[in-house]
Write an enzyme that holds these catalytic residues in place. Sequence first.
Site, mmCIF file in Angstrom:
data_model
loop_
_atom_site.group_PDB
_atom_site.id
_atom_site.type_symbol
_atom_site.label_atom_id
_atom_site.label_comp_id
_atom_site.label_asym_id
_atom_site.label_seq_id
_atom_site.Cartn_x
_atom_site.Cartn_y
_atom_site.Cartn_z
ATOM 1 N N SER A 1 0.800 -1.227 0.000
ATOM 2 C CA SER A 1 0.000 0.000 0.000
ATOM 3 C C SER A 1 0.832 1.275 0.000
ATOM 4 O O SER A 1 0.300 2.356 -0.249
ATOM 5 C CB SER A 1 -0.936 0.014 1.211
ATOM 6 O OG SER A 1 -0.210 0.146 2.419
ATOM 7 N N LYS B 1 1.163 4.956 6.735
ATOM 8 C CA LYS B 1 0.511 5.757 5.705
ATOM 9 C C LYS B 1 1.182 7.128 5.666
ATOM 10 O O LYS B 1 1.960 7.488 6.535
ATOM 11 C CB LYS B 1 -0.988 5.930 5.993
ATOM 12 C CG LYS B 1 -1.783 4.637 6.110
ATOM 13 C CD LYS B 1 -1.893 3.875 4.806
ATOM 14 C CE LYS B 1 -2.685 2.583 4.973
ATOM 15 N NZ LYS B 1 -2.709 1.774 3.723
#
Length: 240
Positions: free
Chosen positions: A80, A125
């Site tokens: 991701s 993230k």
Amino acid sequence: MDTEARHTERDRSSPPSDSGDVTNVPEASEEAEERSRSVFMSLVSWLPGGRITLSILVCMGFLLLLSTFVVQPFQIPSGSMEPAFRVGDRVLVNKLAYRFGSEPQRGDAVVFDGSGYFGDANYIKRVVGTGGDRVVCCDRRGRVKVNGEPIDEPYLYPGDTPSQVPFKAVVPEDSLFVLGDHRSDSRDSRDHLGQPGGGMVPVDEVIGRADWIVWPIGHWTSLERPDSYARVPAPGGAHG
């Protein structure tokens, strides 16, 4: 012959001695040192492996303190955050980055505890919005805008668009809006906007900032905050 008595003054830092002889003080110190050495040697001899085992235990204790308060290693579990972070990369997370009054900044790659917000695990993230920011996607060129300023994102996965799904969000104070660099393979704040917590990550849940990739050796690098967000204005005058 001058028989005037010469007065002497006892050294006030030395304890009085009944015999007036202070030569026993070094001997007492040597005896205390010998006793300390004996206790240490007894401990070493009690441990299986002796000095080697003791050295290992000291090193383990040092590493435990280091990972608890200073830096902590994490392994990247998914794609991701590609291409900056690849599956299997080991990163060192700086746990002091947001201590002493500092807070996460736009563009930082952060590791946080997602329990109750994203899922019961730690996640990595990129911070796109901080407290008070208005994050919108997308403008006419398909870019994310923060407080009305479009963001060029050089870290995006090749071929990815900033988002295939339009969204708007105002970030609460002491919270973060986060996105993965590989947008088409990332579940992030966009996917949780309608859920408890609104897709935002509380600053208190941030473990630290990913500052170094240390493994594999061929991928070793130090990480810097991209300057893509340098022109973003402070919250309050946002438009679009």
